[in-house]
Design a protein around this motif. Structure first.
Motif, PDB file in Angstrom:
ATOM      1  N   ILE A  84       0.830  -0.971  -0.025  1.00  0.00           N
ATOM      2  CA  ILE A  84       0.063   0.122   0.119  1.00  0.00           C
ATOM      3  C   ILE A  84       0.976   1.171   0.141  1.00  0.00           C
ATOM      4  CG2 ILE A  84      -1.731   1.237   1.225  1.00  0.00           C
ATOM      5  CD1 ILE A  84      -2.711  -1.373   2.444  1.00  0.00           C
ATOM      6  N   SER A  85       0.744   2.158  -0.993  1.00  0.00           N
ATOM      7  CA  SER A  85       1.604   3.146  -1.219  1.00  0.00           C
ATOM      8  C   SER A  85       1.035   4.493  -1.026  1.00  0.00           C
ATOM      9  CB  SER A  85       2.416   3.148  -2.635  1.00  0.00           C
ATOM     10  OG  SER A  85       1.416   2.826  -3.546  1.00  0.00           O
ATOM     11  N   ARG A  86      -0.169   4.797  -1.273  1.00  0.00           N
ATOM     12  CA  ARG A  86      -0.674   6.255  -1.377  1.00  0.00           C
ATOM     13  C   ARG A  86      -0.975   6.639   0.281  1.00  0.00           C
ATOM     14  NH1 ARG A  86      -5.065   5.660  -6.236  1.00  0.00           N
ATOM     15  NH2 ARG A  86      -3.472   5.685  -7.927  1.00  0.00           N
ATOM     16  N   TYR A  87      -1.046   7.942   0.418  1.00  0.00           N
ATOM     17  CA  TYR A  87      -1.083   8.543   1.742  1.00  0.00           C
ATOM     18  C   TYR A  87      -2.294   8.093   2.543  1.00  0.00           C
ATOM     19  CZ  TYR A  87      -1.213  11.842   5.813  1.00  0.00           C
ATOM     20  OH  TYR A  87      -1.365  12.224   6.917  1.00  0.00           O
ATOM     21  N   ALA A  88      -3.521   8.547   1.891  1.00  0.00           N
ATOM     22  CA  ALA A  88      -4.538   8.170   2.500  1.00  0.00           C
ATOM     23  C   ALA A  88      -4.933   6.510   2.723  1.00  0.00           C
ATOM     24  CB  ALA A  88      -5.875   8.831   1.573  1.00  0.00           C
ATOM     25  N   ASP A  89      -4.425   5.791   1.750  1.00  0.00           N
ATOM     26  CA  ASP A  89      -4.637   4.199   1.907  1.00  0.00           C
ATOM     27  C   ASP A  89      -3.786   3.969   3.251  1.00  0.00           C
ATOM     28  OD1 ASP A  89      -5.984   4.491  -0.128  1.00  0.00           O
ATOM     29  OD2 ASP A  89      -4.573   3.549  -1.602  1.00  0.00           O
ATOM     30  N   VAL A  90      -2.526   4.496   3.272  1.00  0.00           N
ATOM     31  CA  VAL A  90      -1.518   3.962   4.373  1.00  0.00           C
ATOM     32  C   VAL A  90      -2.331   4.478   5.592  1.00  0.00           C
ATOM     33  CG1 VAL A  90       0.791   4.520   5.162  1.00  0.00           C
ATOM     34  CG2 VAL A  90       0.525   3.862   2.942  1.00  0.00           C
ATOM     35  N   ARG A  91      -2.512   5.686   5.757  1.00  0.00           N
ATOM     36  CA  ARG A  91      -3.305   6.162   6.914  1.00  0.00           C
ATOM     37  C   ARG A  91      -4.363   5.321   7.238  1.00  0.00           C
ATOM     38  NH1 ARG A  91      -2.417  10.502   9.776  1.00  0.00           N
ATOM     39  NH2 ARG A  91      -4.277  11.245  11.325  1.00  0.00           N
ATOM     40  N   GLY A  92      -5.235   5.094   6.371  1.00  0.00           N
ATOM     41  CA  GLY A  92      -6.325   3.830   6.621  1.00  0.00           C
ATOM     42  C   GLY A  92      -5.917   2.699   7.274  1.00  0.00           C
ATOM     43  N   ASP A 328       3.585  11.519  -1.402  1.00  0.00           N
ATOM     44  CA  ASP A 328       2.393  11.368  -2.187  1.00  0.00           C
ATOM     45  C   ASP A 328       1.979  12.864  -2.707  1.00  0.00           C
ATOM     46  OD1 ASP A 328       0.011  10.838  -3.502  1.00  0.00           O
ATOM     47  OD2 ASP A 328      -0.731   9.689  -1.967  1.00  0.00           O
ATOM     48  N   PRO A 329       2.258  12.993  -3.917  1.00  0.00           N
ATOM     49  CA  PRO A 329       1.644  14.402  -4.335  1.00  0.00           C
ATOM     50  C   PRO A 329       0.040  14.836  -4.343  1.00  0.00           C
ATOM     51  CG  PRO A 329       2.329  12.988  -6.255  1.00  0.00           C
ATOM     52  CD  PRO A 329       2.573  12.296  -5.170  1.00  0.00           C
ATOM     53  N   ALA A 330      -0.668  13.774  -4.208  1.00  0.00           N
ATOM     54  CA  ALA A 330      -2.066  13.869  -3.882  1.00  0.00           C
ATOM     55  C   ALA A 330      -2.131  14.549  -2.449  1.00  0.00           C
ATOM     56  CB  ALA A 330      -2.762  12.741  -4.132  1.00  0.00           C
ATOM     57  N   ARG A 331      -1.223  14.393  -1.701  1.00  0.00           N
ATOM     58  CA  ARG A 331      -1.427  14.857  -0.263  1.00  0.00           C
ATOM     59  C   ARG A 331      -0.470  16.103  -0.109  1.00  0.00           C
ATOM     60  NH1 ARG A 331      -1.218  16.847   4.029  1.00  0.00           N
ATOM     61  NH2 ARG A 331      -1.920  16.295   5.998  1.00  0.00           N
ATOM     62  N   PHE A 332       0.730  16.076  -0.479  1.00  0.00           N
ATOM     63  CA  PHE A 332       1.545  17.140  -0.311  1.00  0.00           C
ATOM     64  C   PHE A 332       2.040  17.812  -1.602  1.00  0.00           C
ATOM     65  CE2 PHE A 332       2.213  13.609   2.911  1.00  0.00           C
ATOM     66  CZ  PHE A 332       2.032  14.618   4.034  1.00  0.00           C
ATOM     67  N   ALA A 343       3.277  23.684   5.941  1.00  0.00           N
ATOM     68  CA  ALA A 343       2.119  24.097   7.074  1.00  0.00           C
ATOM     69  C   ALA A 343       1.487  22.894   7.493  1.00  0.00           C
ATOM     70  CB  ALA A 343       0.756  24.949   6.475  1.00  0.00           C
ATOM     71  N   ASP A 344       1.272  21.591   7.010  1.00  0.00           N
ATOM     72  CA  ASP A 344       0.844  20.373   7.368  1.00  0.00           C
ATOM     73  C   ASP A 344       1.567  19.302   6.722  1.00  0.00           C
ATOM     74  OD1 ASP A 344      -0.832  18.381   8.268  1.00  0.00           O
ATOM     75  OD2 ASP A 344      -2.575  18.903   6.909  1.00  0.00           O
ATOM     76  N   PRO A 345       2.738  18.924   7.594  1.00  0.00           N
ATOM     77  CA  PRO A 345       3.442  17.826   6.991  1.00  0.00           C
ATOM     78  C   PRO A 345       3.143  16.326   7.228  1.00  0.00           C
ATOM     79  CG  PRO A 345       4.426  18.614   9.138  1.00  0.00           C
ATOM     80  CD  PRO A 345       3.295  19.613   8.821  1.00  0.00           C
ATOM     81  N   GLY A 346       1.859  16.378   7.890  1.00  0.00           N
ATOM     82  CA  GLY A 346       1.216  14.964   8.368  1.00  0.00           C
ATOM     83  C   GLY A 346       2.046  14.056   9.733  1.00  0.00           C
ATOM     84  N   ASP A 347       1.786  12.867   9.735  1.00  0.00           N
ATOM     85  CA  ASP A 347       2.101  12.210  11.030  1.00  0.00           C
ATOM     86  C   ASP A 347       2.174  10.991  10.884  1.00  0.00           C
ATOM     87  OD1 ASP A 347      -0.710  11.939  11.116  1.00  0.00           O
ATOM     88  OD2 ASP A 347      -1.131  12.644  13.042  1.00  0.00           O
ATOM     89  N   LEU A 348       2.592  10.292   9.734  1.00  0.00           N
ATOM     90  CA  LEU A 348       2.611   8.916   9.734  1.00  0.00           C
ATOM     91  C   LEU A 348       3.849   8.186  10.242  1.00  0.00           C
ATOM     92  CD1 LEU A 348       0.997   8.442   6.248  1.00  0.00           C
ATOM     93  CD2 LEU A 348      -0.022   8.101   8.588  1.00  0.00           C
ATOM     94  N   ALA A 349       4.972   8.986  10.425  1.00  0.00           N
ATOM     95  CA  ALA A 349       6.261   8.389  10.608  1.00  0.00           C
ATOM     96  C   ALA A 349       6.358   7.380  11.655  1.00  0.00           C
ATOM     97  CB  ALA A 349       7.367   9.502  10.753  1.00  0.00           C
TER      98      ALA A 349
END
Length: 407
Positions: A84-92, A328-332, A343-349
């Motif tokens: 799974i490689s896309r931001y939304a999918d990985v977060r889910g 993921d360019p769809a997110r960043f 402004a919003d670097p996410g929090d998945l690390a």
């Protein structure tokens, strides 16, 4: 990547949704037909590349771009895992209760359901009030001690002489263990403990007398908090306390050391941004979060499916590609660029959802006070001319060395 224990039945050519419509989402939408086909690593133009393909370790981001664009969910036969490689999918996926940390164990992130929540609740109070103040002071003090040891030198390797030692010493202090045992604990962190804690018999033997003393005479440290906490009216077992301590040492030790190395490398690559942070230290945490997005300490986090998740069968290994999701360019916007002021670097690390571990707080304190200590003793900190950091590898692509001039 380690093969999974169960070989899933990969549905070739399946065009169904990634997840059942009534379940918590793993995907932002149904994929194209070939995006769920089995990957056979270079088997043809319609086949997905594999994690184990030659060259992937040298340029993982080209591999990630291919997956995000054409194969957002794909079964990789060679690694026996669903990617799974896309931001939304990985977060889910990281938040989905059907996807758990493999293999089952006793550390914090391996506990499921109410047991996991209860044990995590035991750790959280230790990071508030006087305990948090003591932890912060200890991290700051240790950072300055290490920075001053190299301050008089012209050149240093920050990975070997700073990054690898600071996180371990910080966690040792948080647990209230003797400072003189830092080197021994540091060796264990590098040979059996990781961000999931792991199992290290020598650490457990080492902790037993300290656990016994905290049971009899608790103090204000984290180990005392674990020893005196109760779940359903009962104290945690010594084994559970040792397991939680191992989780903290793993999360605040080697994983944070890698992340700290990448953080310093990103700022050294952008001296203008570093100069702004030197005058505005409140921006440090945003710069740290951005480094975790762009260069997480681990690019791959595995989960195991307890039940079918869309086309993913029960028992399958799922590889959540954090290194891909963070770019993921769809997110960043402009995702490959390091921008300390994003402004919003996410929090998945460090993961998300139920498995969000207590390590991020320790890591953030380590990054903040580590950077401030280095800037205070070496305001002209910069690369040795001609030096470029070399990553350790694709799964943990932090720099092997950071050769810098201090004056």
């Amino acid at each position: 990547m380690s093969p999974g224990a169960v070989t899933p039945a990969a549905p070739a050519g399946s065009s169904g949704p990634l997840v059942a419509s009534t379940a918590p989402v793993v995907s932002s939408g149904p994929p194209a037909r070939d995006s769920v086909s089995p990957g056979r690593g270079g088997g043809g133009p319609g086949r997905a590349p594999s994690l184990l393909d030659v060259g992937t370790e040298h340029d993982p981001h080209a591999f990630y771009r291919t997956l995000r664009t054409r194969f957002p969910l794909v079964y990789d036969e060679r690694s026996d895992a669903w990617l799974i490689s896309r931001y939304a999918d990985v977060r889910g996926a990281l938040a989905d209760p059907r996807l758990v940390v493999p293999p089952s164990g006793r550390t914090l992130v391996h506990r499921e359901g109410g047991t996991h929540s209860a044990h995590r609740a035991l750790v959280s109070p230790a990071f508030r009030g006087a305990a948090l103040a003591a932890l912060t002071a200890g991290v700051e003090r240790t950072a300055y001690v290490l920075a001053r040891r190299i301050a008089a030198r012209e050149e240093a390797d920050l990975v070997a002489e700073f990054c690898h030692w600071l996180p371990t010493a910080a966690v040792v202090g948080a647990l209230g263990l003797p400072y003189e045992d830092t080197a021994r604990v540091h060796a264990w962190c590098r040979s059996g403990l990781d961000h999931l804690g792991g199992h290290h018999p020598e650490l457990e033997v080492f902790l037993r007398p300290y656990i016994a003393r905290r049971r009899a005479h608790p103090g204000a440290d984290l180990l005392s908090a674990l020893c005196t906490a109760r779940t359903d009216g009962r104290r945690l077992s010594d084994e559970a306390v040792a397991g939680l301590a191992g989780t903290l040492l793993g999360a605040g030790g080697e994983t944070t050391a890698r992340a700290l190395g990448s953080f310093l490398a990103n700022l050294l690559d952008h001296p203008g941004q570093l100069a702004v942070i030197r005058t505005r230290p409140t921006l440090t945490q945003g710069a740290w979060a951005e480094s975790l997005r762009r260069d997480p300490p681990l690019h791959i986090v595995e989960r195991r499916a307890l039940a079918p998740v869309g086309v993913i069968p029960e028992g399958a290994t799922v590889a959540c590609l954090l290194g891909s999701a963070g770019r993921d360019p769809a997110r960043f916007a402009d995702p490959d660029r390091y921008d300390a002021f994003r402004a919003d670097p996410g929090d998945l690390a460090y993961g998300s959802g139920r498995h969000f571990c207590p390590g991020p707080l320790l890591a953030a304190l380590t990054a903040e006070h580590g950077l401030h200590a280095l800037m205070s003793v070496a305001p002209a900190l910069r690369w040795v001319p001609g030096f470029r950091p070399v990553p350790e590898g694709p799964v943990s692509p932090s720099p092997r060395a950071l050769r810098v001039l201090l004056h």
